[in-house]
Design a protein around this motif. Structure first.
Motif, mmCIF file in Angstrom:
data_model
loop_
_atom_site.group_PDB
_atom_site.id
_atom_site.type_symbol
_atom_site.label_atom_id
_atom_site.label_comp_id
_atom_site.label_asym_id
_atom_site.label_seq_id
_atom_site.Cartn_x
_atom_site.Cartn_y
_atom_site.Cartn_z
ATOM 1 N N LEU A 53 0.829 -1.207 0.000
ATOM 2 C CA LEU A 53 0.000 0.000 0.000
ATOM 3 C C LEU A 53 0.861 1.253 0.000
ATOM 4 C CD1 LEU A 53 -2.684 -1.138 2.593
ATOM 5 C CD2 LEU A 53 -3.119 -0.673 0.172
ATOM 6 N N SER A 54 1.988 1.223 0.700
ATOM 7 C CA SER A 54 2.885 2.369 0.733
ATOM 8 C C SER A 54 3.541 2.590 -0.627
ATOM 9 C CB SER A 54 3.960 2.180 1.806
ATOM 10 O OG SER A 54 3.384 2.115 3.086
ATOM 11 N N VAL A 55 3.849 1.511 -1.335
ATOM 12 C CA VAL A 55 4.363 1.637 -2.699
ATOM 13 C C VAL A 55 3.330 2.341 -3.578
ATOM 14 C CG1 VAL A 55 4.977 0.347 -4.781
ATOM 15 C CG2 VAL A 55 5.942 -0.322 -2.580
ATOM 16 N N LEU A 56 2.078 1.938 -3.437
ATOM 17 C CA LEU A 56 0.998 2.580 -4.185
ATOM 18 C C LEU A 56 0.904 4.067 -3.850
ATOM 19 C CD1 LEU A 56 -1.593 2.695 -5.897
ATOM 20 C CD2 LEU A 56 -2.845 1.804 -3.910
ATOM 21 N N ALA A 57 0.985 4.400 -2.564
ATOM 22 C CA ALA A 57 0.891 5.798 -2.150
ATOM 23 C C ALA A 57 2.066 6.620 -2.672
ATOM 24 C CB ALA A 57 0.822 5.882 -0.627
ATOM 25 N N GLY A 58 3.288 6.064 -2.558
ATOM 26 C CA GLY A 58 4.459 6.779 -3.036
ATOM 27 C C GLY A 58 4.446 6.970 -4.540
ATOM 28 N N MET A 59 4.032 5.946 -5.260
ATOM 29 C CA MET A 59 3.956 6.028 -6.713
ATOM 30 C C MET A 59 2.958 7.096 -7.141
ATOM 31 S SD MET A 59 3.319 2.883 -9.384
ATOM 32 C CE MET A 59 1.832 2.324 -8.552
ATOM 33 N N THR A 60 1.797 7.095 -6.511
ATOM 34 C CA THR A 60 0.754 8.066 -6.859
ATOM 35 C C THR A 60 1.175 9.481 -6.515
ATOM 36 O OG1 THR A 60 -0.909 6.362 -6.424
ATOM 37 C CG2 THR A 60 -1.674 8.630 -6.537
ATOM 38 N N ASP A 61 1.818 9.655 -5.374
ATOM 39 C CA ASP A 61 2.257 10.983 -4.958
ATOM 40 C C ASP A 61 3.286 11.540 -5.936
ATOM 41 O OD1 ASP A 61 1.957 13.097 -3.134
ATOM 42 O OD2 ASP A 61 3.789 12.551 -2.099
ATOM 43 N N ALA A 62 4.243 10.717 -6.353
ATOM 44 C CA ALA A 62 5.277 11.168 -7.275
ATOM 45 C C ALA A 62 4.682 11.518 -8.643
ATOM 46 C CB ALA A 62 6.353 10.096 -7.421
ATOM 47 N N ILE A 63 3.781 10.678 -9.128
ATOM 48 C CA ILE A 63 3.149 10.949 -10.422
ATOM 49 C C ILE A 63 2.362 12.251 -10.364
ATOM 50 C CG2 ILE A 63 1.402 10.144 -12.068
ATOM 51 C CD1 ILE A 63 2.214 7.264 -11.260
ATOM 52 N N GLY A 64 1.559 12.387 -9.308
ATOM 53 C CA GLY A 64 0.748 13.599 -9.174
ATOM 54 C C GLY A 64 1.588 14.846 -9.037
ATOM 55 N N PHE A 65 2.665 14.767 -8.254
ATOM 56 C CA PHE A 65 3.516 15.938 -8.057
ATOM 57 C C PHE A 65 4.204 16.357 -9.351
ATOM 58 C CE2 PHE A 65 7.678 17.779 -6.935
ATOM 59 C CZ PHE A 65 7.240 18.901 -6.249
ATOM 60 N N MET A 66 4.728 15.389 -10.081
ATOM 61 C CA MET A 66 5.423 15.721 -11.323
ATOM 62 C C MET A 66 4.465 16.202 -12.404
ATOM 63 S SD MET A 66 8.364 12.789 -11.634
ATOM 64 C CE MET A 66 9.080 13.608 -13.062
ATOM 65 N N ALA A 67 3.242 15.685 -12.393
ATOM 66 C CA ALA A 67 2.271 16.053 -13.424
ATOM 67 C C ALA A 67 1.588 17.388 -13.149
ATOM 68 C CB ALA A 67 1.218 14.955 -13.565
ATOM 69 N N THR A 68 1.391 17.717 -11.867
ATOM 70 C CA THR A 68 0.611 18.917 -11.536
ATOM 71 C C THR A 68 1.372 19.938 -10.692
ATOM 72 O OG1 THR A 68 -0.310 18.025 -9.463
ATOM 73 C CG2 THR A 68 -1.459 17.464 -11.509
ATOM 74 N N GLY A 69 2.468 19.527 -10.065
ATOM 75 C CA GLY A 69 3.196 20.437 -9.182
ATOM 76 C C GLY A 69 2.652 20.467 -7.769
ATOM 77 N N ASP A 70 1.639 19.667 -7.499
ATOM 78 C CA ASP A 70 1.038 19.606 -6.168
ATOM 79 C C ASP A 70 1.220 18.203 -5.587
ATOM 80 O OD1 ASP A 70 -0.177 22.263 -5.977
ATOM 81 O OD2 ASP A 70 -1.456 21.585 -7.620
#
Length: 232
Positions: A30-47
């Motif tokens: 679950l933490s891998v999922l959270a980290g992956m999603t956070d990195a994708i979202g941050f790089m794609a949107t800046g947030d």
């Protein structure tokens, strides 16, 4: 009792140990999922998608600089995260504290976030943030030890305090497991960066697929164990 047969206490201890081991593997995934999603979202949107401490600081800076646009955007992001946590608890309660319905909703939200067109970026961001809020309700503790899936600052803090007490000679159990969510988040974030560089925001579809796979895996976790991962 027959000679050589394990006592009831021994059998109980073995069950508790197995439950804890499975729970930690599940937390890591679950933490891998959270980290992956956070990195994708941050790089794609800046947030940040799950790091609300960072978003709170950014909100304060934008407020101090009188930047109305970022203030409204970050206020919506933080509100979506709070709402996601609340929805996670509600879905978990309504589904009898089973993992798969909750992970199914998370997968759906992440899939929507990955497929929305670019002009609807803010809506996609809010969907992903809501999903990351909900994921915190999937596992809240393992064998009585508190676990945070999207906020690893607390995990590092508990690890550091446990290390300090151990160096003082105090016997405290469980502090080492706090590295599990941190390690999972770090590994997931690295994967997220690689995916976003190749697929941009559509990489959230990989997060959705991961959540769906975890929902399927959770079917194999005994019901009585799931109840211990999601306390009332």
């Amino acid at each position: 009792m027959l000679p050589g047969s394990p006592s009831r206490d021994s059998q109980r201890q073995q069950r508790v140990q197995r439950r804890g081991t499975v729970g930690l593997y599940f937390v890591a995934a679950l933490s891998v999922l959270a980290g992956m999603t956070d990195a994708i979202g941050f790089m794609a949107t800046g947030d940040f998608v799950s790091f609300m401490s960072g978003n709170t600081t950014r909100l304060a800076v934008s407020l101090g600089s009188a930047e109305l646009g970022p203030v409204l955007r970050l206020a919506l992001v933080i509100s979506a995260f709070v709402l996601g946590n609340a929805l996670g608890v509600i879905v978990a309660a309504r589904s009898g504290r089973r993992h798969w319905p909750l992970l199914g909703v998370i997968a759906l939200l992440l899939a929507v976030a990955g497929m929305l067109p670019e002009p609807m970026q803010l809506l996609a961001l809010l969907a992903a943030v809501t999903a990351m809020g909900m994921i915190n309700a999937v596992v809240e503790e393992v064998n009585g030890l508190p676990i945070g899936l999207t906020y690893v600052t607390g995990a590092l803090s508990r690890f550091g305090r446990g290390l300090g007490r151990t160096l003082l000679g105090q016997q405290r159990l469980g502090w080492r497991v706090q590295l599990v969510p941190w390690s999972g988040m770090f590994i997931g974030a690295v994967l997220g960066v690689l995916l976003e560089q190749r697929f941009e925001r559509a990489a959230l579809l990989a997060s959705a697929l991961t959540a769906l796979l975890l929902a399927v895996v959770s079917w194999k976790i005994p019901r009585r164990w799931q109840l211990r991962y999601m306390p009332r």
